[in-house]
Design an enzyme around this catalytic site. Structure first.
Site, PDB file in Angstrom:
ATOM      1  N   LEU A   1       1.703   3.078   2.793  1.00 21.82           N
ATOM      2  CA  LEU A   1       1.325   4.056   3.820  1.00 21.82           C
ATOM      3  C   LEU A   1       0.415   5.177   3.320  1.00 21.82           C
ATOM      4  O   LEU A   1       0.497   6.307   3.793  1.00 21.82           O
ATOM      5  CB  LEU A   1       2.576   4.658   4.479  1.00 21.82           C
ATOM      6  CG  LEU A   1       3.521   3.677   5.173  1.00 21.82           C
ATOM      7  CD1 LEU A   1       4.645   4.444   5.859  1.00 21.82           C
ATOM      8  CD2 LEU A   1       2.789   2.814   6.187  1.00 21.82           C
TER       9      LEU A   1
ATOM     10  N   GLY B   1       0.146 -11.730  13.110  1.00 17.78           N
ATOM     11  CA  GLY B   1       0.758 -12.446  11.989  1.00 17.78           C
ATOM     12  C   GLY B   1      -0.014 -13.718  11.711  1.00 17.78           C
ATOM     13  O   GLY B   1       0.311 -14.778  12.241  1.00 17.78           O
TER      14      GLY B   1
ATOM     15  N   THR C   1       5.021  -7.329   8.292  1.00 17.00           N
ATOM     16  CA  THR C   1       5.058  -8.323   7.215  1.00 17.00           C
ATOM     17  C   THR C   1       6.476  -8.732   6.814  1.00 17.00           C
ATOM     18  O   THR C   1       7.425  -7.977   6.952  1.00 17.00           O
ATOM     19  CB  THR C   1       4.343  -7.750   5.978  1.00 17.00           C
ATOM     20  OG1 THR C   1       4.886  -6.464   5.688  1.00 17.00           O
ATOM     21  CG2 THR C   1       2.861  -7.617   6.235  1.00 17.00           C
TER      22      THR C   1
ATOM     23  N   ILE D   1       0.846  -1.191   0.000  1.00 14.99           N
ATOM     24  CA  ILE D   1       0.000   0.000   0.000  1.00 14.99           C
ATOM     25  C   ILE D   1       0.884   1.245   0.000  1.00 14.99           C
ATOM     26  O   ILE D   1       0.615   2.198  -0.724  1.00 14.99           O
ATOM     27  CB  ILE D   1      -0.934   0.012   1.242  1.00 14.99           C
ATOM     28  CG1 ILE D   1      -1.732  -1.299   1.354  1.00 14.99           C
ATOM     29  CG2 ILE D   1      -1.849   1.232   1.219  1.00 14.99           C
ATOM     30  CD1 ILE D   1      -2.685  -1.609   0.228  1.00 14.99           C
TER      31      ILE D   1
ATOM     32  N   ASN E   1      -0.847   4.267  14.847  1.00 15.65           N
ATOM     33  CA  ASN E   1       0.356   3.793  14.174  1.00 15.65           C
ATOM     34  C   ASN E   1       1.049   4.998  13.533  1.00 15.65           C
ATOM     35  O   ASN E   1       0.456   5.712  12.734  1.00 15.65           O
ATOM     36  CB  ASN E   1      -0.072   2.759  13.123  1.00 15.65           C
ATOM     37  CG  ASN E   1       1.088   2.035  12.472  1.00 15.65           C
ATOM     38  OD1 ASN E   1       1.678   2.526  11.517  1.00 15.65           O
ATOM     39  ND2 ASN E   1       1.422   0.867  12.983  1.00 15.65           N
TER      40      ASN E   1
ATOM     41  N   ILE F   1       4.361  -9.372  14.554  1.00  9.20           N
ATOM     42  CA  ILE F   1       5.334  -8.933  13.575  1.00  9.20           C
ATOM     43  C   ILE F   1       4.652  -8.127  12.465  1.00  9.20           C
ATOM     44  O   ILE F   1       3.493  -8.331  12.175  1.00  9.20           O
ATOM     45  CB  ILE F   1       6.071 -10.141  12.921  1.00  9.20           C
ATOM     46  CG1 ILE F   1       5.087 -11.086  12.249  1.00  9.20           C
ATOM     47  CG2 ILE F   1       6.894 -10.871  13.949  1.00  9.20           C
ATOM     48  CD1 ILE F   1       5.697 -12.228  11.450  1.00  9.20           C
TER      49      ILE F   1
ATOM     50  N   CYS G   1       7.748  -0.845   8.197  1.00 13.27           N
ATOM     51  CA  CYS G   1       6.986  -0.903   6.957  1.00 13.27           C
ATOM     52  C   CYS G   1       7.931  -1.235   5.812  1.00 13.27           C
ATOM     53  O   CYS G   1       8.871  -0.501   5.539  1.00 13.27           O
ATOM     54  CB  CYS G   1       6.277   0.413   6.650  1.00 13.27           C
ATOM     55  SG  CYS G   1       5.369   0.294   5.084  1.00 13.27           S
TER      56      CYS G   1
HETATM   57  C1  FMN Z   1      -3.081  -4.321   3.438  1.00  9.39           C
HETATM   58  C2  FMN Z   1      -2.199  -4.173   4.634  1.00  9.39           C
HETATM   59  C3  FMN Z   1      -1.804  -2.919   5.064  1.00  9.39           C
HETATM   60  C4  FMN Z   1      -0.979  -2.766   6.177  1.00  9.39           C
HETATM   61  N1  FMN Z   1      -0.638  -1.521   6.601  1.00  9.39           N
HETATM   62  C5  FMN Z   1       0.097  -1.358   7.734  1.00  9.39           C
HETATM   63  C6  FMN Z   1       0.383  -0.076   8.263  1.00  9.39           C
HETATM   64  O1  FMN Z   1      -0.040   0.950   7.750  1.00  9.39           O
HETATM   65  N2  FMN Z   1       1.137   0.010   9.386  1.00  9.39           N
HETATM   66  C7  FMN Z   1       1.623  -1.118  10.009  1.00  9.39           C
HETATM   67  O2  FMN Z   1       2.312  -1.005  11.014  1.00  9.39           O
HETATM   68  N3  FMN Z   1       1.357  -2.350   9.549  1.00  9.39           N
HETATM   69  C8  FMN Z   1       0.604  -2.505   8.423  1.00  9.39           C
HETATM   70  N4  FMN Z   1       0.302  -3.775   7.975  1.00  9.39           N
HETATM   71  C9  FMN Z   1       0.800  -4.934   8.712  1.00  9.39           C
HETATM   72  C10 FMN Z   1      -0.268  -5.492   9.667  1.00  9.39           C
HETATM   73  O3  FMN Z   1      -0.619  -4.538  10.632  1.00  9.39           O
HETATM   74  C11 FMN Z   1       0.233  -6.778  10.358  1.00  9.39           C
HETATM   75  O4  FMN Z   1       1.379  -6.468  11.106  1.00  9.39           O
HETATM   76  C12 FMN Z   1       0.571  -7.877   9.385  1.00  9.39           C
HETATM   77  O5  FMN Z   1      -0.298  -7.855   8.297  1.00  9.39           O
HETATM   78  C13 FMN Z   1       0.558  -9.261  10.022  1.00  9.39           C
HETATM   79  O6  FMN Z   1      -0.699  -9.597  10.517  1.00  9.39           O
HETATM   80  P1  FMN Z   1      -1.801 -10.451   9.689  1.00  9.39           P
HETATM   81  O7  FMN Z   1      -1.112 -11.652   9.160  1.00  9.39           O
HETATM   82  O8  FMN Z   1      -2.883 -10.724  10.678  1.00  9.39           O
HETATM   83  O9  FMN Z   1      -2.257  -9.554   8.564  1.00  9.39           O
HETATM   84  C14 FMN Z   1      -0.521  -3.922   6.856  1.00  9.39           C
HETATM   85  C15 FMN Z   1      -0.919  -5.186   6.415  1.00  9.39           C
HETATM   86  C16 FMN Z   1      -1.749  -5.336   5.324  1.00  9.39           C
HETATM   87  C17 FMN Z   1      -2.143  -6.723   4.893  1.00  9.39           C
END
Ligand code: FMN
Ligand code: FAD
Ligand code: FAD
Ligand code: FMN
Ligand code: FES
Ligand code: FES
Lengths: 304, 258, 304, 258
Positions: free
Chosen positions: A73, A243, A193, A71, A99, A191, A130
């Site tokens: 941010l 995660g 990603t 994305i 965040n 964590i 990020c």
């Molecule tokens: C579409 C998308 C956008 C994300 N945007 C952010 C973000 O703006 N800030 C952040 O710290 N993490 C962001 N993340 C990471 C998530 O907060 C999370 O740490 C990560 O996806 C792991 O968790 P999950 O497997 O449950 O998705 C994003 C993840 C996804 C999938």
């Protein structure tokens, strides 16, 4: 007694379930589907000093048991969030974790200073992980010294406790965790990603316009559990784990690994009602496990 | 209201090469506001294919709580969907997005409905609703080849219908614009859905007409929360992107930079 | 002309498909199911100087689209491999890549010196990335200087080209890749497994007796592709890619990302005939893509 | 020879609480050498559940190319397997491992077959083959509770059968050893399959008898290539582990350290 309540620095949570940053926008969309006051907390989308357009599209791609996103941010910027998003969220009885992202230390500090004054922001989540922006983001999260200094700088200005969000794309996450703890972090979220890529079958070119993206979803759950297991045993601050959480059993796993609360990201896209569903299912899970209060499960993977 | 529902498969059949028509029944049908809205389908209970697939609503029958979708079984997810049978359940989120504005064409006026390939389906319900209201619909439908043409008869029953194929195996040979060049510009409104190059050509050709275009973009949430499905607007280069899933998928011509 | 042939340092491959180390033993079991001469090459199980018992059980656990393993390099030791395993493999017309592991540099050097003299061993694969042993393994693969020195030491004694197997559990895999190239590596193989964990639902304890294990299978494919994409653009040696390959399309993806050949690991457990099946399916895939020879696909993700 | 085959589900039924009996037809049945061998089942085409599940062959009918398996639907994989219906196909690898040696008991001799829970199934085919050969089989079968007892009648039809349940809801209350304590030691051979603590107790009680035990271990490949399923042997502490999948799952008593 509320069997699900959790107390963390700055946060009195009705339950340990909150949507993860970036997977819930600023709540408006899911707020139309259910009462956001049901949630333990809400981690809102990353906020930067200026509005951000984010990356070109496609920004998402599916992978086995996971997805990639880049994305970049996208967000309406500090002023937009302060004026439009946070006030709207005040109608709900739910603490907000903001965040915070930036390109340089000064950005982070400025955003933290202002956003931490919003009445419903009870904690900050410092996004030093990020993977989808060229500057800032993950570069702050891979060097222990830089991570420590940034944490300290933000701590110095924040009116609320500061959680730091760690990247799994490092050789030794323990080192970074200890560094941010030294920097004064009140908690750790982990964590973010993993870095990954998917190619178009015909052209062989990357599907994500930004070339690489962040991998999330069930595929990364084993990696998240392992890192939380290790970090929770060496730091003295609580961890909000995430995660790949898809259901109540996954929540139990994350708490067992050492997290004190959890965030649910990708699963919201699969099932928009996943958070309230999990919250509803947890008490029965506790019964099955013969546990009175959910916090008894924290760290049971290594506690005897 | 957006709801998530386990909808009942009423029927499924292959109506052209790899093109499937599926009828789904459930109460979310009552929530549909306009043709051009879409549903977001979970194609598998397994985690393999985690993301939902956005598919347009092609036809609505509010009396029997039934909708029709028409989709191409191309990737893993749609292929798996094409294996569902009558009586199975499908996890659907919807209705999503904003559809085509019917009110923009008055009874007695003429509307051009221009579709390309798998962008054709939503135009069918649109045409039904416009026709019912007294609008004269002209359909210009482009496909790759004869074997992927569908709903020709259904559209003909509603109004004048031009079929065009890239290889000329049926109808005019060429693109929708090939047909459009030879048609009068005596119409009030155009509505279009199809691949982006087609939308671009249509918009350019009818630059001074009132038109509505439906866009596609890869989606995460489908409800406006994840910022996956954005498009750039023409207005302010540094402005926020606009979201296809919740601001669209239908936008007035000229809004999106194509 | 053979549309699938690939030439790499020390290796004339009939096709770019080989079973990955540790997922094919020393070939005896799969040799009963099909003719091993069909394969491009075989990467045999890690060989250490002395026989190894490996870790306690359970050693494997399933995860979403993946699995964890903590075998711990069980193998009959250098002498056993030289006397029993390699001679048995000589009946097949297939080059062997010997995976070499150790606890200290001297072990690696000794194994490399001896095993590289076996007539059917055409290349070595230096395992500096095994996450499942307490000493050696991954510790050699996370520090660029150590990795470079070990590579040079092994290169000095090996009679055949040396490939170095990289770990994905690092902050910057490019740095390690450049280091082993400086050390004289003739090629790179990547990726070994990611570190992960799974907990028992009832007890909350780790399922793998060794606590953590290495994550493999489709879940890790996006991570592997991304690392290969990056490394192949900065090194001058070829890459044998692996991580989640299940079918012919996955092979195309790995080549597109920059690998010159690929190894198939976990998929052998799912379908023991996966390697010959892929080999059979590849020509049709090339037709679909309008490609005469498979090597034309290498690196097309970034080539214009 | 080990083959991989898409076997046809002939029938599936729940024979006790969460315990399913499935009949599978295919040509791998001709490859089976001995009772106690197992098959390795892919429970889903999806990647979600990647690893195969090892399940013992409970009954063999070589004339109709049919085998019976009996399994507990406990985890995700076996639960998904329990949803297959007659006419579906199941991806099976087998036959795997070495079974119980029939030859070790002569016609006219007595054999004790001691099973616990989901370890009972392979003893059924074993008993059929021993009985057919003229061996007198005595069955001692332990379960948790009445609702998970299965095949009581089938075993009774072959010989003396003692059912024992932990909660005493049917048969003797206690463990298989509770029954064994009251039985004569006038037998030639024992064969046992069940949880490790049971195997240990049985082996200790019949320490100077000839016996064969079938072991379980988590598996990767199922064919001996991955070293996942090893057990320590009693013989040499520093020796190689022995593999359950290809060296076992049946070993003579005393070989495995338990
Ligand atoms: C579409 C998308 C956008 C994300 N945007 C952010 C973000 O703006 N800030 C952040 O710290 N993490 C962001 N993340 C990471 C998530 O907060 C999370 O740490 C990560 O996806 C792991 O968790 P999950 O497997 O449950 O998705 C994003 C993840 C996804 C999938
Ligand atoms: C608003 C909207 C309405 C649509 N209506 C229809 C319709 O009525 N009929 C129809 O056949 N198709 C329609 N599409 C396109 C359809 O969503 C994709 O063809 C489908 O998602 C592809 O999924 P797959 O399982 O075949 O492919 P896979 O390659 O398995 O998909 C992998 C991922 O990529 C996404 N994806 C792949 N191609 C596209 C695409 N072209 N657009 C958006 N996402 C994509 C998938 O949704 C999934 O998340 C529509 C798309 C949008 C955005
Ligand atoms: C040689 C052998 C024969 C067997 N015969 C039978 C039988 O006839 N009937 C029967 O009900 N069960 C039998 N089992 C046990 C059966 O394999 C497991 O109960 C089953 O694999 C659990 O899978 P799941 O999908 O229910 O659990 P999940 O938790 O989804 O399984 C996850 C993974 O762990 C493995 N696993 C989990 N529990 C066990 C276990 N106890 N043993 C081995 N692997 C396990 C699975 O195979 C899978 O790889 C046998 C096991 C072995 C080794
Ligand atoms: C059971 C198992 C054992 C392995 N043993 C080794 C080993 O001995 N040496 C090694 O270099 N890699 C070993 N690996 C890693 C694989 O060779 C491969 O790098 C990894 O599994 C990723 O590929 P895959 O997803 O196709 O399995 C092992 C992997 C598995 C699953
Ligand atoms: S798909 Fe998430 S905002 Fe449109
Ligand atoms: S399961 Fe692979 S060796 Fe036994």
């Amino acid at each position: 007694m509320n069997r699900l309540s959790v107390e963390l620095p700055g946060l009195q949570l009705k339950n340990p379930i909150m949507p993860a940053s970036g997977c819930f926008g600023f709540g408006q969309e899911y707020g139309k589907m259910y009462d956001l006051s049901l949630l333990g907390a809400i981690m809102i989308k990353a906020t930067t000093l200026e509005p951000r357009l984010g990356n070109p599209t496609p920004r998402v791609a599916e992978t086995p048991s996971g997805m990639l996103n880049a994305i970049g941010l996208q967000n309406p910027g500090l002023t937009g969030v302060m004026e439009n998003e946070l006030p709207w969220l005040e109608q709900f009885d739910v603490p907000i974790i903001a965040n915070v992202a930036g390109t340089e230390t000064a950005d982070y500090v400025e955003v933290a200073k202002v956003i931490s004054t919003a009445p419903n922001v009870h904690a900050l989540e410092l996004n030093i992980s990020c993977p989808n922006v060229k500057e800032g983001g993950i570069t702050f999260g891979t060097d222990p010294l830089i991570a420590e200094e940034l944490t300290a700088a933000v701590k110095a200005v924040s009116k609320v406790p500061v959680y730091v969000k760690l990247s799994p794309n490092v050789t030794d996450v323990k080192e970074i965790a200890l560094a941010v703890e030294r920097g004064g972090a009140d908690g750790i979220t982990m964590i973010n990603t993993l870095l990954g890529m998917r190619l178009d079958e015909k052209t062989g070119k990357p599907i994500i316009a930004n070339v690489t993206g962040g991998l999330s979803g069930p595929a990364v759950k084993p990696v998240a559990l392992k890192m939380i297991y290790e970090v929770s045993q060496i730091v003295n601050v609580p961890i909000i784990g995430m995660g790949g959480i898809m259901n109540a059993q996954d929540v139990i796993d994350f708490l067992s690994a050492g997290a004190s609360a959890v965030a649910v990201g990708t699963a919201n896209f699969v099932n928009p009602f996943v958070c309230p569903t999990i919250i509803e299912e947890l008490p029965a899970k506790l019964d099955e496990l013969g546990v009175e209060h959910i916090s008894e499960l924290v760290g049971r993977s290594y506690r005897s | 209201m957006i709801i998530q529902e386990s909808m009942l498969v009423q029927s499924q059949r292959e109506i052209a090469h790899n093109i499937f028509e599926m009828k789904l029944q459930g109460k979310l049908v009552q929530e549909i506001q306009a043709p051009g809205q879409f549903i977001h389908i979970r194609v598998s209970e397994a985690f393999d294919m985690l993301l939902r697939r956005p598919i347009s609503i092609a036809s609505i029958d509010q009396e029997s709580d039934e909708i029709t979708i028409i989709y191409r079984a191309e990737g893993d997810g749609t292929r798996s969907l094409s294996k569902r049978n009558e009586g199975d359940r499908v996890d659907v989120l919807g209705p999503l997005g904003n559809g085509f504005p019917i009110a923009e064409t008055k009874a007695g006026e003429v509307a051009y409905l221009i579709g390309g390939g798998i962008g054709v389906p939503p135009l069918y319900e649109l045409s039904k609703q416009l026709t019912a209201k007294g609008v004269t619909c002209v359909h210009i439908l482009g496909f790759q080849s004869e074997n992927v043409v569908f709903y020709e008869e259904e559209f003909k029953a509603l109004g004048e219908t031009y079929i065009v194929t890239v290889d000329g195996t049926i109808g005019t040979e060429g693109f929708v614009t090939t047909v459009m060049e030879n048609l009068s510009e005596q119409f009030a409104t155009y509505y279009s859905c199809g691949p982006q190059p087609m939308l671009k050509a249509v918009q350019e050709m009818y630059a001074n007409k009132k038109g509505y275009l439906s866009f596609e973009e890869r989606m995460g949430c489908g409800v406006g929360a994840c910022f996956a499905c954005v498009c750039k607007t023409t207005e302010r280069a540094e402005a926020n992107y606009i979201k296809v899933c919740s601001d669209g998928p239908v936008f007035p011509a000229g809004v999106i930079a194509i």
